[in-house]
Scaffold this motif. Sequence first.
Motif, PDB file in Angstrom:
ATOM      1  N   ASP A  25       0.847  -1.194   0.000  1.00 51.41           N
ATOM      2  CA  ASP A  25       0.000   0.000   0.000  1.00 51.41           C
ATOM      3  C   ASP A  25       0.885   1.248   0.000  1.00 51.41           C
ATOM      4  N   ASN A  26       1.970   1.158  -0.755  1.00 50.99           N
ATOM      5  CA  ASN A  26       2.962   2.235  -0.752  1.00 50.99           C
ATOM      6  C   ASN A  26       2.461   3.530  -1.372  1.00 50.99           C
ATOM      7  N   ALA A  27       1.469   3.422  -2.277  1.00 44.57           N
ATOM      8  CA  ALA A  27       0.948   4.641  -2.893  1.00 44.57           C
ATOM      9  C   ALA A  27       0.131   5.445  -1.885  1.00 44.57           C
ATOM     10  N   ALA A  28      -0.304   4.787  -0.804  1.00 39.90           N
ATOM     11  CA  ALA A  28      -1.028   5.509   0.251  1.00 39.90           C
ATOM     12  C   ALA A  28      -0.035   6.103   1.246  1.00 39.90           C
TER      13      ALA A  28
ATOM     14  N   ALA B 152       2.355  14.122  -5.505  1.00 39.58           N
ATOM     15  CA  ALA B 152       2.252  13.180  -4.381  1.00 39.58           C
ATOM     16  C   ALA B 152       2.660  11.774  -4.802  1.00 39.58           C
ATOM     17  N   GLN B 153       2.229  11.355  -5.990  1.00 42.38           N
ATOM     18  CA  GLN B 153       2.499   9.982  -6.414  1.00 42.38           C
ATOM     19  C   GLN B 153       3.793   9.842  -7.217  1.00 42.38           C
ATOM     20  N   SER B 154       4.319  10.959  -7.713  1.00 48.21           N
ATOM     21  CA  SER B 154       5.519  10.838  -8.541  1.00 48.21           C
ATOM     22  C   SER B 154       6.788  10.852  -7.704  1.00 48.21           C
ATOM     23  N   CYS B 155       6.775  11.625  -6.615  1.00 42.65           N
ATOM     24  CA  CYS B 155       8.005  11.801  -5.850  1.00 42.65           C
ATOM     25  C   CYS B 155       8.616  10.516  -5.292  1.00 42.65           C
ATOM     26  N   PRO B 156       7.819   9.469  -5.023  1.00 39.72           N
ATOM     27  CA  PRO B 156       8.458   8.219  -4.595  1.00 39.72           C
ATOM     28  C   PRO B 156       9.250   7.532  -5.718  1.00 39.72           C
ATOM     29  N   HIS B 157       8.998   7.919  -6.958  1.00 42.53           N
ATOM     30  CA  HIS B 157       9.599   7.195  -8.087  1.00 42.53           C
ATOM     31  C   HIS B 157      10.516   8.051  -8.959  1.00 42.53           C
ATOM     32  N   ILE B 158      10.251   9.344  -8.984  1.00 39.96           N
ATOM     33  CA  ILE B 158      10.907  10.241  -9.936  1.00 39.96           C
ATOM     34  C   ILE B 158      11.481  11.424  -9.172  1.00 39.96           C
ATOM     35  N   LYS B 159      12.617  11.945  -9.643  1.00 41.19           N
ATOM     36  CA  LYS B 159      13.143  13.166  -9.046  1.00 41.19           C
ATOM     37  C   LYS B 159      12.834  14.328  -9.984  1.00 41.19           C
TER      38      LYS B 159
ATOM     39  N   THR C 177       3.781   3.921 -13.393  1.00 46.76           N
ATOM     40  CA  THR C 177       4.684   3.512 -12.315  1.00 46.76           C
ATOM     41  C   THR C 177       4.184   2.224 -11.684  1.00 46.76           C
ATOM     42  N   SER C 178       4.827   1.834 -10.605  1.00 48.27           N
ATOM     43  CA  SER C 178       4.594   0.523 -10.000  1.00 48.27           C
ATOM     44  C   SER C 178       3.300   0.467  -9.184  1.00 48.27           C
ATOM     45  N   VAL C 179       2.206   0.759  -9.871  1.00 47.66           N
ATOM     46  CA  VAL C 179       0.876   0.682  -9.273  1.00 47.66           C
ATOM     47  C   VAL C 179       0.039  -0.225 -10.158  1.00 47.66           C
TER      48      VAL C 179
ATOM     49  N   PHE D 276     -16.010   6.221 -14.459  1.00 49.21           N
ATOM     50  CA  PHE D 276     -15.635   6.069 -15.877  1.00 49.21           C
ATOM     51  C   PHE D 276     -15.640   4.589 -16.270  1.00 49.21           C
ATOM     52  N   TYR D 277     -15.109   3.750 -15.378  1.00 50.22           N
ATOM     53  CA  TYR D 277     -15.061   2.313 -15.667  1.00 50.22           C
ATOM     54  C   TYR D 277     -16.331   1.575 -15.199  1.00 50.22           C
ATOM     55  N   CYS D 278     -17.261   2.311 -14.589  1.00 54.64           N
ATOM     56  CA  CYS D 278     -18.488   1.710 -14.031  1.00 54.64           C
ATOM     57  C   CYS D 278     -18.190   0.595 -13.033  1.00 54.64           C
ATOM     58  N   ILE D 279     -17.284   0.840 -12.116  1.00 49.89           N
ATOM     59  CA  ILE D 279     -16.959  -0.137 -11.068  1.00 49.89           C
ATOM     60  C   ILE D 279     -17.002   0.560  -9.713  1.00 49.89           C
ATOM     61  N   PRO D 280     -17.257  -0.220  -8.628  1.00 51.45           N
ATOM     62  CA  PRO D 280     -17.312   0.418  -7.310  1.00 51.45           C
ATOM     63  C   PRO D 280     -15.919   0.780  -6.806  1.00 51.45           C
ATOM     64  N   GLY D 281     -14.910   0.124  -7.357  1.00 47.80           N
ATOM     65  CA  GLY D 281     -13.552   0.367  -6.894  1.00 47.80           C
ATOM     66  C   GLY D 281     -12.638  -0.676  -7.476  1.00 47.80           C
ATOM     67  N   THR D 282     -11.396  -0.645  -7.040  1.00 50.89           N
ATOM     68  CA  THR D 282     -10.451  -1.676  -7.483  1.00 50.89           C
ATOM     69  C   THR D 282      -9.628  -2.135  -6.289  1.00 50.89           C
ATOM     70  N   ILE D 283      -8.854  -3.196  -6.535  1.00 50.21           N
ATOM     71  CA  ILE D 283      -7.813  -3.602  -5.595  1.00 50.21           C
ATOM     72  C   ILE D 283      -6.541  -2.961  -6.141  1.00 50.21           C
ATOM     73  N   ARG D 284      -5.834  -2.239  -5.303  1.00 46.06           N
ATOM     74  CA  ARG D 284      -4.629  -1.583  -5.799  1.00 46.06           C
ATOM     75  C   ARG D 284      -3.409  -2.082  -5.033  1.00 46.06           C
ATOM     76  N   ALA D 285      -2.479  -2.662  -5.762  1.00 38.49           N
ATOM     77  CA  ALA D 285      -1.195  -3.048  -5.171  1.00 38.49           C
ATOM     78  C   ALA D 285      -0.162  -2.062  -5.694  1.00 38.49           C
ATOM     79  N   SER D 286       0.555  -1.411  -4.786  1.00 35.48           N
ATOM     80  CA  SER D 286       1.568  -0.445  -5.222  1.00 35.48           C
ATOM     81  C   SER D 286       2.905  -0.822  -4.590  1.00 35.48           C
ATOM     82  N   PHE D 287       3.929  -0.878  -5.422  1.00 36.30           N
ATOM     83  CA  PHE D 287       5.222  -1.421  -4.988  1.00 36.30           C
ATOM     84  C   PHE D 287       6.250  -0.319  -4.736  1.00 36.30           C
ATOM     85  N   ALA D 288       7.106  -0.569  -3.760  1.00 40.87           N
ATOM     86  CA  ALA D 288       8.213   0.343  -3.472  1.00 40.87           C
ATOM     87  C   ALA D 288       9.526  -0.410  -3.658  1.00 40.87           C
ATOM     88  N   PHE D 289      10.617   0.333  -3.566  1.00 44.55           N
ATOM     89  CA  PHE D 289      11.942  -0.250  -3.824  1.00 44.55           C
ATOM     90  C   PHE D 289      12.340  -1.294  -2.778  1.00 44.55           C
ATOM     91  N   TYR D 290      11.612  -1.350  -1.645  1.00 46.52           N
ATOM     92  CA  TYR D 290      11.952  -2.363  -0.627  1.00 46.52           C
ATOM     93  C   TYR D 290      11.102  -3.621  -0.767  1.00 46.52           C
TER      94      TYR D 290
END
Lengths: 404, 140
Positions: free
Chosen positions: A27-30, A200-207, A330-332, A369-383
């Motif tokens: 849950d690294n994106a959170a 917010a979401q780019s800084c973990p991956h990009i400088k 990115t890794s999401v 937009f996708y007509c869904i209640p939500g998704t499962i999101r796995a977000s990866f970090a360098f560890y």
Amino acid sequence: MLDVSKIRADFPILSRQVNNKPLVYFDNAATSQTPQPVIDVIVDYYSNYNANIHRGVHTLSQEATDKYEIARQTIQTHFNAKHAHEIIFTSGTTHSINLVANGFSALLKKEDEIIVSALEHHSNIVPWQMLCERTGAVLKVIPMNLEGELIMETYDNLLSDKTKLVFVNHISNALGTINPIEYIIKKAHAVGAAVLIDGAQSCPHIKPDVQALDVDFYVASAHKVCGPTGVGMLYGKEEWLKKLPPYQGGGEMIAEVTFEKTTYADLPHKFEAGTPNICGGIAFGAALDYMNNIGFDNIASYENELLAYATEQLSTIEGLKFYGTAKHKTSVISFNLEGIHPYDVGTILDKLGIAVRTGHHCAQPIMDFYCIPGTIRASFAFYNTKEEIDVLVEGVKKAKMMLS
Amino acid sequence: MTIEAIQNEIIDEFSMFEDWEERYQYMIDLGKDLPIINDQYKTESNIIKGCQSKVWVHAELNDDKIEFTADSDAIITKGIIAILIRVFNDQHPKDIIDANTDFIDKIGLKEHLSPTRANGLVSMIKQLKLYAIAYQTQIK
């Protein structure tokens, strides 16, 4: 090459168990986890030099002020801002966005136009809606395609001399799409509009290099880059920060106060009313130092490897559908199992010690937009590791078996 | 049966399960068996707020007792509602209002009780009790 086992040893939380299983934290994106060197800085602050800054003559206050301002310089260097005073400490990305939105209330008039993207987090939609309500300005939206990419042809058509501001996230939190911000900034500037990029979401991956991007405002949170929660930053070009009125009144942000008139302090203090999150700011700097030591090129290439592996492994599961398949991402990974609610899958994964995010990810327009209640999101970090991805894949298979 | 007797029955059933997997599989099966709410009651106003999944609850008063029907788009949530409905269905409003819900903890679902948890078990119980309070006034 990253020595991942050595890196993992820096993160005490990664060795804990959840529901009697080794924690698999996706849950690294959170929120990213915090390495020992950053924890040490926090402990050191409260153990050795906790004091209020910028006003004390005593030694502790001097030390705390020095470290806080050094952290500001670290952030300035990291983002390649021209001046340290272009870096404003805030409580996080949301606060930064609100600060700018509030400032623009004074600069906008009726029928001016603001452009946001269909990929935005609620924090980058609501403040602008509120701004439009206050000023009579009109909100326009850059639409997205099925892959989760913004449609630049429509963006071109939305731009006009009425456009005053463009707000887009660098990377979508729900889908991981990397947006073409260089193009977006250039086009906006061509019609004289200012641009705020939510990093917010780019800084973990990009400088990001704010000068090379020529961006007017760039915002980020410490807790996405291995720092603590409750602290973040706003980069603003000096000319813009001088133009915007102060956001909150209080101590620290003034030059002189009488009951007749107050003159405001210079940048950055004009926007930093009250006692800030001093420890958080210092730890933010330490977190960026930690990540820079590892190196953002190393981080990006390893995370891309994880993304490719996870995509490949998850796609072997029948009935699994990916959302957000942009060419640049990115890794999401956002996905659903056919006929199964994401919340159910998330509950079973939690029982297996796997932390993922389920729901609309504060981006309801994308889910609509996708007509869904939500998704499962796995977000990866360098560890994270490929072995952990294997655990996730097995977990998803198990959830599918139990829930079908 | 009284609410307490039903709760004890459920506690007995759950005590036979060895691990979380059996417990959850049972709830999932309960969810699948839950009689679906009549479509006409699947309205915006019957949705319980505070749930990550959608939950609809409808209540009717028959012979001074409340009859609940419910549905959800998530199956584990549906299982939880099925348990709640089994406890509260066909009971007098006053008994529902006074009912203690400690049994949730005893059947190993305490984690769902946290008010911050997105599935809103707390909101569901609150909603069932609100219906009871509303119908209680009608009986008088």
